[in-house]
Design an enzyme around this catalytic site. Structure first.
Site, short mmCIF file in Angstrom:
data_model
loop_
_atom_site.label_atom_id
_atom_site.label_comp_id
_atom_site.label_asym_id
_atom_site.label_seq_id
_atom_site.Cartn_x
_atom_site.Cartn_y
_atom_site.Cartn_z
N HIS A 6 -20.25 53.37 -66.31
CA HIS A 6 -20.28 54.23 -65.12
C HIS A 6 -18.94 54.18 -64.37
O HIS A 6 -18.54 53.12 -63.92
CB HIS A 6 -21.41 53.74 -64.21
N ARG A 7 -18.26 55.32 -64.30
CA ARG A 7 -16.90 55.40 -63.73
C ARG A 7 -15.95 54.48 -64.50
O ARG A 7 -15.07 53.84 -63.91
CB ARG A 7 -16.89 55.04 -62.23
N GLU A 33 -18.99 57.57 -68.35
CA GLU A 33 -19.22 58.61 -67.33
C GLU A 33 -18.08 58.57 -66.34
O GLU A 33 -17.57 57.50 -66.00
CB GLU A 33 -20.55 58.32 -66.61
N ASP A 35 -16.15 61.14 -62.85
CA ASP A 35 -16.34 62.21 -61.87
C ASP A 35 -15.05 63.01 -61.72
O ASP A 35 -13.97 62.41 -61.65
CB ASP A 35 -16.69 61.60 -60.51
N HIS A 48 -14.22 59.55 -57.73
CA HIS A 48 -15.61 59.77 -57.31
C HIS A 48 -15.72 60.56 -56.01
O HIS A 48 -16.44 61.54 -55.92
CB HIS A 48 -16.34 58.44 -57.16
N GLU A 108 -18.83 64.39 -64.92
CA GLU A 108 -19.64 64.82 -63.78
C GLU A 108 -18.82 65.73 -62.88
O GLU A 108 -17.79 65.33 -62.33
CB GLU A 108 -20.16 63.61 -62.98
N LYS A 110 -18.02 67.31 -59.65
CA LYS A 110 -18.31 66.96 -58.25
C LYS A 110 -18.12 68.15 -57.32
O LYS A 110 -17.40 68.06 -56.32
CB LYS A 110 -17.43 65.78 -57.81
N ASP A 228 -22.33 49.78 -64.23
CA ASP A 228 -20.97 49.35 -63.86
C ASP A 228 -20.54 48.14 -64.71
O ASP A 228 -19.37 47.77 -64.68
CB ASP A 228 -20.93 48.95 -62.38
O1 G3P Z 1 -23.58 60.46 -63.30
C1 G3P Z 1 -24.33 59.38 -62.85
C2 G3P Z 1 -23.86 58.91 -61.49
O2 G3P Z 1 -22.48 58.73 -61.55
C3 G3P Z 1 -24.21 59.87 -60.38
O3 G3P Z 1 -23.89 59.36 -59.12
O4 G3P Z 1 -22.52 59.15 -57.11
O5 G3P Z 1 -22.17 57.58 -59.02
O6 G3P Z 1 -21.45 59.95 -59.21
P1 G3P Z 1 -22.44 59.00 -58.61
MG MG Z 2 -20.78 59.99 -61.25
#
Ligand code: G3P
Ligand code: MG
Length: 241
Positions: A6-7, A33, A35, A48, A108, A110, A228
């Site tokens: 994640h990120r 993943e 953003d 993000h 993702e 945004k 994470d």
């Molecule tokens: O894509 C999953 C997750 O990243 C969505 O929430 O706020 O972490 O981008 P956020």
């Molecule tokens: Mg995200």
């Protein structure tokens, strides 16, 4: 159950930086993943928040800064002093990090706060130019963006990001339409999601950093978790299988 960083590997490295992506790229996990936002001069960057103050030594909205201006800031020191050379990466730089790996790439969009006119077309163009169409998943909390992706490039996999408990998730998915659901993980454990899982539709869940929840999600048939701590989860899930 698959693991997505994640990120990037954001628990161990500053989120959405090349350091976090290089760490994820060497792990035997399913995907990553990140953003994206659009700069003042129309460049796609990986970050993000809409603004840069939380994760850099600068301030202001991404949409009001040029890429050259954004590149002057330090996006690593807020996390730890040894990451002071990290700069905001462009989408292209992040995708290049994974050009020789097998990882799925969850981009993702945004656009849920600022609309970022033209962002979707630019993302589709870069995916096609880099021949990554089989590896990407385009997700967003902005479901109108998902709708547009499907109109523009129906062959690309999409996912609707959802924070709430849905009443008729399959009906809603057909309305957008979208291929997959990316859910805030507690809502995936609720009964309504069973109808989606029963159809073998991909349900992926965020952000799962605790082993016990990872196990509960695995047990109901969730396809993937965003975490994470991808390395920690890899060790844990491997031991459980
Ligand atoms: O894509 C999953 C997750 O990243 C969505 O929430 O706020 O972490 O981008 P956020
Ligand atoms: Mg995200």
């Amino acid at each position: 159950m698959d693991i997505y960083a994640h990120r990037g590997s954001s628990g161990t490295h500053p989120e959405n930086t090349l350091a976090a992506f290089r760490e994820a790229a060497h792990l035997p996990i399913a995907g990553v993943e990140f953003d994206i936002h659009l700069t003042k001069d129309g460049e796609l960057v990986v970050i993000h928040d809409e603004s840069i103050h939380r994760t850099s030594n600068g301030s202001g909205f991404v949409k009001d800064l040029t890429l050259a201006e954004l590149k002057t800031y330090d996006f690593g020191s807020w996390f730890a002093p040894n990451f002071q050379d990290e700069r905001i990466p462009t989408l292209q730089e992040v995708l290049e990090c994974f050009s020789n790996t097998h990882h799925r790439l969850n981009i993702e969009l945004k656009s849920d706060i600022f609309p970022y006119d033209g962002m979707i077309e630019k993302v589709v163009d870069i995916i096609e130019a880099m021949q990554l169409h089989r590896r990407v998943i385009l997700s967003s909390f902005d479901h109108s963006a998902i709708q547009k992706v499907k109109q523009l490039a129906p062959h690309l996999e999409t996912a609707a990001l959802v924070m709430e408990v849905l009443v008729k998730p399959l009906d809603y998915m057909r309305t957008i339409p979208t291929d997959a659901l990316h859910l805030f993980f507690p809502t995936a454990l609720r009964p309504a999601i069973q109808e989606v899982l029963a159809e073998n539709i991909a349900v992926r869940t965020f952000t799962v950093n605790e082993e016990l929840y990872a196990l509960a999600l695995k047990n109901i048939g969730v396809q993937a978790i965003f975490t994470d701590y991808p390395e920690k989860m890899l060790t844990f899930l491997h031991a459980k299988s």
